[in-house]
Scaffold this motif. Structure first.
Motif, mmCIF file in Angstrom:
data_model
loop_
_atom_site.group_PDB
_atom_site.id
_atom_site.type_symbol
_atom_site.label_atom_id
_atom_site.label_comp_id
_atom_site.label_asym_id
_atom_site.label_seq_id
_atom_site.Cartn_x
_atom_site.Cartn_y
_atom_site.Cartn_z
ATOM 1 N N GLY A 184 0.811 -1.189 0.000
ATOM 2 C CA GLY A 184 0.000 0.000 0.000
ATOM 3 C C GLY A 184 0.853 1.250 0.000
ATOM 4 O O GLY A 184 2.070 1.203 0.108
ATOM 5 N N ASN A 185 0.197 2.356 -0.137
ATOM 6 C CA ASN A 185 0.890 3.643 -0.145
ATOM 7 C C ASN A 185 1.216 4.091 1.271
ATOM 8 O O ASN A 185 0.505 3.780 2.216
ATOM 9 C CB ASN A 185 0.014 4.701 -0.809
ATOM 10 N N TYR A 186 2.290 4.853 1.383
ATOM 11 C CA TYR A 186 2.716 5.426 2.660
ATOM 12 C C TYR A 186 3.189 6.843 2.389
ATOM 13 O O TYR A 186 4.004 7.068 1.489
ATOM 14 C CB TYR A 186 3.860 4.588 3.255
ATOM 15 N N TRP A 187 2.641 7.793 3.129
ATOM 16 C CA TRP A 187 3.028 9.186 2.965
ATOM 17 C C TRP A 187 3.409 9.771 4.318
ATOM 18 O O TRP A 187 2.790 9.453 5.327
ATOM 19 C CB TRP A 187 1.870 10.038 2.440
ATOM 20 N N HIS A 216 -5.811 0.009 14.836
ATOM 21 C CA HIS A 216 -5.774 -0.436 16.229
ATOM 22 C C HIS A 216 -6.089 0.786 17.087
ATOM 23 O O HIS A 216 -5.224 1.627 17.312
ATOM 24 C CB HIS A 216 -4.406 -1.030 16.587
ATOM 25 N N PHE A 217 -7.308 0.910 17.476
ATOM 26 C CA PHE A 217 -7.931 1.954 18.289
ATOM 27 C C PHE A 217 -8.475 3.089 17.425
ATOM 28 O O PHE A 217 -7.793 4.061 17.125
ATOM 29 C CB PHE A 217 -7.019 2.506 19.377
ATOM 30 N N TRP A 218 -9.716 2.921 17.053
ATOM 31 C CA TRP A 218 -10.423 3.898 16.221
ATOM 32 C C TRP A 218 -10.432 5.268 16.871
ATOM 33 O O TRP A 218 -10.480 6.278 16.176
ATOM 34 C CB TRP A 218 -11.857 3.440 15.938
ATOM 35 N N LEU A 239 5.093 0.498 10.007
ATOM 36 C CA LEU A 239 5.210 -0.756 10.757
ATOM 37 C C LEU A 239 3.960 -1.035 11.572
ATOM 38 O O LEU A 239 3.518 -2.178 11.677
ATOM 39 C CB LEU A 239 6.434 -0.724 11.676
ATOM 40 N N ASP A 240 3.376 0.007 12.173
ATOM 41 C CA ASP A 240 2.137 -0.183 12.931
ATOM 42 C C ASP A 240 1.011 -0.661 12.023
ATOM 43 O O ASP A 240 0.191 -1.493 12.420
ATOM 44 C CB ASP A 240 1.715 1.113 13.632
ATOM 45 N N ALA A 241 0.962 -0.164 10.793
ATOM 46 C CA ALA A 241 -0.067 -0.603 9.843
ATOM 47 C C ALA A 241 0.122 -2.079 9.506
ATOM 48 O O ALA A 241 -0.846 -2.858 9.501
ATOM 49 C CB ALA A 241 -0.021 0.252 8.585
ATOM 50 N N LEU A 242 1.354 -2.492 9.247
ATOM 51 C CA LEU A 242 1.638 -3.889 8.961
ATOM 52 C C LEU A 242 1.309 -4.767 10.176
ATOM 53 O O LEU A 242 0.689 -5.816 10.052
ATOM 54 C CB LEU A 242 3.110 -4.062 8.562
ATOM 55 N N ALA A 243 1.730 -4.315 11.351
ATOM 56 C CA ALA A 243 1.472 -5.063 12.581
ATOM 57 C C ALA A 243 -0.026 -5.216 12.839
ATOM 58 O O ALA A 243 -0.492 -6.274 13.268
ATOM 59 C CB ALA A 243 2.149 -4.367 13.768
ATOM 60 N N THR A 244 -0.778 -4.166 12.557
ATOM 61 C CA THR A 244 -2.229 -4.204 12.753
ATOM 62 C C THR A 244 -2.880 -5.152 11.754
ATOM 63 O O THR A 244 -3.772 -5.927 12.110
ATOM 64 C CB THR A 244 -2.823 -2.787 12.638
#
Length: 156
Positions: free
Chosen positions: A1-4, A52-54, A128-133
């Motif tokens: 995915g994209n990352y900015w 992870h936590f809306w 990394l948090d996105a991947l971990a989630t």
């Protein structure tokens, strides 16, 4: 995915730099959110984000879009923290800990991942948090839900 990396309206505070590792130098040439917003909104149109936590993610994006476009940015999302909380509350061991006055198990990202045997990543880097989630969500679905569960039963 994209990352900015995008430039915030206000400068960075030291605590934010320490937590997320994004520095003034990194954001100096970064675009404003408005520059990538059309692409981001187009991506959200065809996906259900997993966070992870809306309570951090949704208000942040909604406020940023409101400040730039004068309208809300509300969309369904899947919250792995909420899923984890739901199943921790159903766990007899967790209820016993509550009855005994012991501290509850953490539902933070790293602690939740550990329960499913997922590897530990460095914390508080957005990519990394996105991947971990995403990995946590896959483990939660595999562990707690039948394969034919409609996605609509997973989001908030």
């Amino acid at each position: 995915g994209n990352y900015w990396v995008v430039r915030p309206h206000e400068g960075l505070v030291q605590q934010s730099v320490e937590i997320h590792g994004i520095t003034d130098t990194e954001i100096a040439s970064a675009p404003d959110l408005d520059a990538i917003l059309p692409e981001l909104l187009a991506m959200l149109e065809h996906a259900v984000p997993v966070v992870h936590f809306w309570g951090i993610e949704r208000p942040f994006l909604d406020a940023a879009v409101m400040a730039r476009r004068g309208e809300h940015c509300l969309f369904p999302l899947i919250d792995t923290m909420a899923i984890e909380a739901r199943f921790r509350q159903q766990d007899w061991r967790e209820r016993l800990r509550g009855w005994l006055g012991l501290s509850r198990m953490s539902i933070r990202l790293a602690a939740s991942r550990e329960r499913y045997g997922l590897p530990l990543y460095g914390q508080h880097h957005a990519k990394l948090d996105a991947l971990a989630t995403a990995e946590l969500f896959q483990a939660q679905v595999r562990h707690h839900f039948p394969p034919d569960t409609p996605v609509g039963e997973l989001w908030m």
